[in-house]
Design a protein around this motif. Structure first.
Motif, PDB file in Angstrom:
ATOM      1  N   CYS A  16      90.654   3.358  29.443  1.00 29.92           N
ATOM      2  CA  CYS A  16      89.561   3.796  30.323  1.00 29.92           C
ATOM      3  C   CYS A  16      88.219   3.712  29.608  1.00 29.92           C
ATOM      4  O   CYS A  16      87.205   3.301  30.203  1.00 29.92           O
ATOM      5  N   ILE A  17      88.187   4.100  28.329  1.00 31.67           N
ATOM      6  CA  ILE A  17      86.934   4.017  27.562  1.00 31.67           C
ATOM      7  C   ILE A  17      86.499   2.565  27.427  1.00 31.67           C
ATOM      8  O   ILE A  17      85.316   2.229  27.614  1.00 31.67           O
ATOM      9  N   ALA A  18      87.449   1.677  27.117  1.00 33.01           N
ATOM     10  CA  ALA A  18      87.119   0.256  26.962  1.00 33.01           C
ATOM     11  C   ALA A  18      86.585  -0.332  28.266  1.00 33.01           C
ATOM     12  O   ALA A  18      85.574  -1.048  28.285  1.00 33.01           O
ATOM     13  N   ILE A  19      87.238  -0.039  29.374  1.00 33.11           N
ATOM     14  CA  ILE A  19      86.816  -0.590  30.664  1.00 33.11           C
ATOM     15  C   ILE A  19      85.449  -0.042  31.053  1.00 33.11           C
ATOM     16  O   ILE A  19      84.577  -0.783  31.527  1.00 33.11           O
ATOM     17  N   ALA A  20      85.246   1.263  30.843  1.00 38.60           N
ATOM     18  CA  ALA A  20      83.969   1.869  31.218  1.00 38.60           C
ATOM     19  C   ALA A  20      82.825   1.331  30.368  1.00 38.60           C
ATOM     20  O   ALA A  20      81.712   1.101  30.881  1.00 38.60           O
ATOM     21  N   SER A  21      83.070   1.105  29.077  1.00 34.29           N
ATOM     22  CA  SER A  21      81.986   0.644  28.202  1.00 34.29           C
ATOM     23  C   SER A  21      81.726  -0.852  28.369  1.00 34.29           C
ATOM     24  O   SER A  21      80.573  -1.273  28.488  1.00 34.29           O
ATOM     25  N   LEU A  22      82.773  -1.661  28.405  1.00 24.88           N
ATOM     26  CA  LEU A  22      82.578  -3.107  28.537  1.00 24.88           C
ATOM     27  C   LEU A  22      82.217  -3.514  29.964  1.00 24.88           C
ATOM     28  O   LEU A  22      81.648  -4.585  30.178  1.00 24.88           O
ATOM     29  N   GLY A  23      82.523  -2.652  30.923  1.00 17.94           N
ATOM     30  CA  GLY A  23      82.206  -2.956  32.321  1.00 17.94           C
ATOM     31  C   GLY A  23      80.877  -2.389  32.778  1.00 17.94           C
ATOM     32  O   GLY A  23      80.546  -2.462  33.967  1.00 17.94           O
ATOM     33  N   GLY A  24      80.101  -1.817  31.863  1.00 19.00           N
ATOM     34  CA  GLY A  24      78.795  -1.293  32.224  1.00 19.00           C
ATOM     35  C   GLY A  24      78.851  -0.082  33.126  1.00 19.00           C
ATOM     36  O   GLY A  24      78.028   0.064  34.034  1.00 19.00           O
ATOM     37  N   LEU A  25      79.825   0.784  32.887  1.00 16.46           N
ATOM     38  CA  LEU A  25      79.998   1.953  33.751  1.00 16.46           C
ATOM     39  C   LEU A  25      79.491   3.234  33.106  1.00 16.46           C
ATOM     40  O   LEU A  25      79.987   4.325  33.389  1.00 16.46           O
ATOM     41  N   GLY A  26      78.504   3.113  32.236  1.00 21.86           N
ATOM     42  CA  GLY A  26      77.837   4.297  31.719  1.00 21.86           C
ATOM     43  C   GLY A  26      78.095   4.627  30.276  1.00 21.86           C
ATOM     44  O   GLY A  26      77.394   5.474  29.709  1.00 21.86           O
ATOM     45  N   LEU A  27      79.100   4.007  29.654  1.00 28.37           N
ATOM     46  CA  LEU A  27      79.356   4.270  28.245  1.00 28.37           C
ATOM     47  C   LEU A  27      78.733   3.178  27.381  1.00 28.37           C
ATOM     48  O   LEU A  27      78.527   2.051  27.833  1.00 28.37           O
ATOM     49  N   SER A  28      78.475   3.512  26.137  1.00 30.14           N
ATOM     50  CA  SER A  28      77.861   2.560  25.215  1.00 30.14           C
ATOM     51  C   SER A  28      78.768   1.348  25.013  1.00 30.14           C
ATOM     52  O   SER A  28      79.969   1.504  24.775  1.00 30.14           O
ATOM     53  N   PRO A  29      78.218   0.117  25.096  1.00 30.02           N
ATOM     54  CA  PRO A  29      79.050  -1.079  24.878  1.00 30.02           C
ATOM     55  C   PRO A  29      79.726  -1.102  23.516  1.00 30.02           C
ATOM     56  O   PRO A  29      80.798  -1.700  23.361  1.00 30.02           O
ATOM     57  N   GLU A  30      79.094  -0.455  22.511  1.00 24.40           N
ATOM     58  CA  GLU A  30      79.697  -0.439  21.187  1.00 24.40           C
ATOM     59  C   GLU A  30      81.067   0.245  21.193  1.00 24.40           C
ATOM     60  O   GLU A  30      81.951  -0.101  20.398  1.00 24.40           O
ATOM     61  N   LEU A  31      81.254   1.209  22.088  1.00 20.42           N
ATOM     62  CA  LEU A  31      82.555   1.863  22.187  1.00 20.42           C
ATOM     63  C   LEU A  31      83.644   0.875  22.569  1.00 20.42           C
ATOM     64  O   LEU A  31      84.784   0.983  22.111  1.00 20.42           O
ATOM     65  N   GLY A  32      83.291  -0.092  23.418  1.00 19.38           N
ATOM     66  CA  GLY A  32      84.268  -1.079  23.852  1.00 19.38           C
ATOM     67  C   GLY A  32      84.765  -1.946  22.719  1.00 19.38           C
ATOM     68  O   GLY A  32      85.934  -2.363  22.714  1.00 19.38           O
ATOM     69  N   PHE A  33      83.899  -2.220  21.737  1.00 14.78           N
ATOM     70  CA  PHE A  33      84.307  -3.041  20.603  1.00 14.78           C
ATOM     71  C   PHE A  33      85.373  -2.341  19.768  1.00 14.78           C
ATOM     72  O   PHE A  33      86.138  -3.000  19.063  1.00 14.78           O
ATOM     73  N   ALA A  34      85.411  -1.027  19.822  1.00 15.51           N
ATOM     74  CA  ALA A  34      86.464  -0.279  19.130  1.00 15.51           C
ATOM     75  C   ALA A  34      87.651  -0.010  20.048  1.00 15.51           C
ATOM     76  O   ALA A  34      88.807  -0.165  19.653  1.00 15.51           O
TER      77      ALA A  34
END
Length: 229
Positions: A16-34
């Motif tokens: 969920c964190i990856a999808i929200a961050s890489l999908g532009g849903l409000g979380l920092s994109p850097e979180l998606g890289f982790a």
């Protein structure tokens, strides 16, 4: 005793964190890289103790997850990492095919291969004009391998009907279908929508990780208390 639900819960949270961050849903994109590679690592950890009754199949499925992890990292850079990611996932599918060939003879029954060949051919026919010339052969080889993987998973299911492994094989079959859908969304987004397919990240990553979880669930749990719900 460690809860059998702990790793699945961590996988869900990380996904969920990856999808929200890489999908532009409000979380920092850097979180998606982790979170993106972390999710696959957690799935690999979930797979590790499973499949003691079929060690060769389990070993090949774990190799498939490791190559998938390499593809996940490569595709964090969608343009520069597309071809390396394609190669990593190609190797992953080859591992899955070999793994499922430990459970059922390749191509028997034949009809799942014919069905998935039609599906893959229809998608390729629609996208072919938008695929650059230097990528056409790699994409064609990849699609053939992907469709074969999904077909072999279904072949195992159909050949195991009424047997003790039917439920395990059914999970593998649906995993193959979900993986094919996820990769079709990647191709449609890249070659037909120029990266602008609505909700692409959600569609691609949710079905991709569901597919990998289905593959893990096709391995018999190490102990009865670890059985999936």
């Amino acid at each position: 005793m460690r809860s059998p639900f702990l790793l699945p819960l961590l996988i869900l949270v990380s996904a969920c964190i990856a999808i929200a961050s890489l999908g532009g849903l409000g979380l920092s994109p850097e979180l998606g890289f982790a979170a993106k590679p972390l999710t696959t690592i957690l799935i690999l950890l979930w797979a590790w103790p499973r499949g003691a009754d079929s060690p060769k199949a389990a070993r090949w499925l774990r190799w498939g997850l490791l190559f998938s992890l390499g593809g996940d990292v490569a595709l964090l850079w969608p343009e520069a990492g597309f071809l390396p990611g394609l190669v990593s996932f190609l190797l992953a599918h080859l591992c899955y095919i070999v793994g499922y060939c430990q459970r059922s003879r390749f191509g028997k029954p034949w009809w799942p291969f014919a069905l998935y060949a039609l599906v893959a051919g229809a998608v390729l026919h629609r996208l072919w004009p938008g695929i650059p010339g230097d990528l056409r052969i790699p994409v064609l080889v990849y699609v053939a391998c992907l469709a074969s993987m999904a077909s072999q998973a279904w072949a195992w299911w159909r050949s195991s009907m009424g047997g003790p492994d039917e439920a395990l094989a059914r999970r593998a079959a649906w995993g193959g279908t979900l993986f094919l859908f996820s990769d079709a969304m990647i191709a449609i987004n890249k070659f037909a929508f120029a990266g602008q397919l609505p909700h692409a990240t959600l569609l691609i990553l949710s079905t991709y990780w569901l597919a990998q979880c289905c593959f893990v669930a096709s391995l018999r749990p190490a102990a009865p208390d670890e059985a999936p719900a």
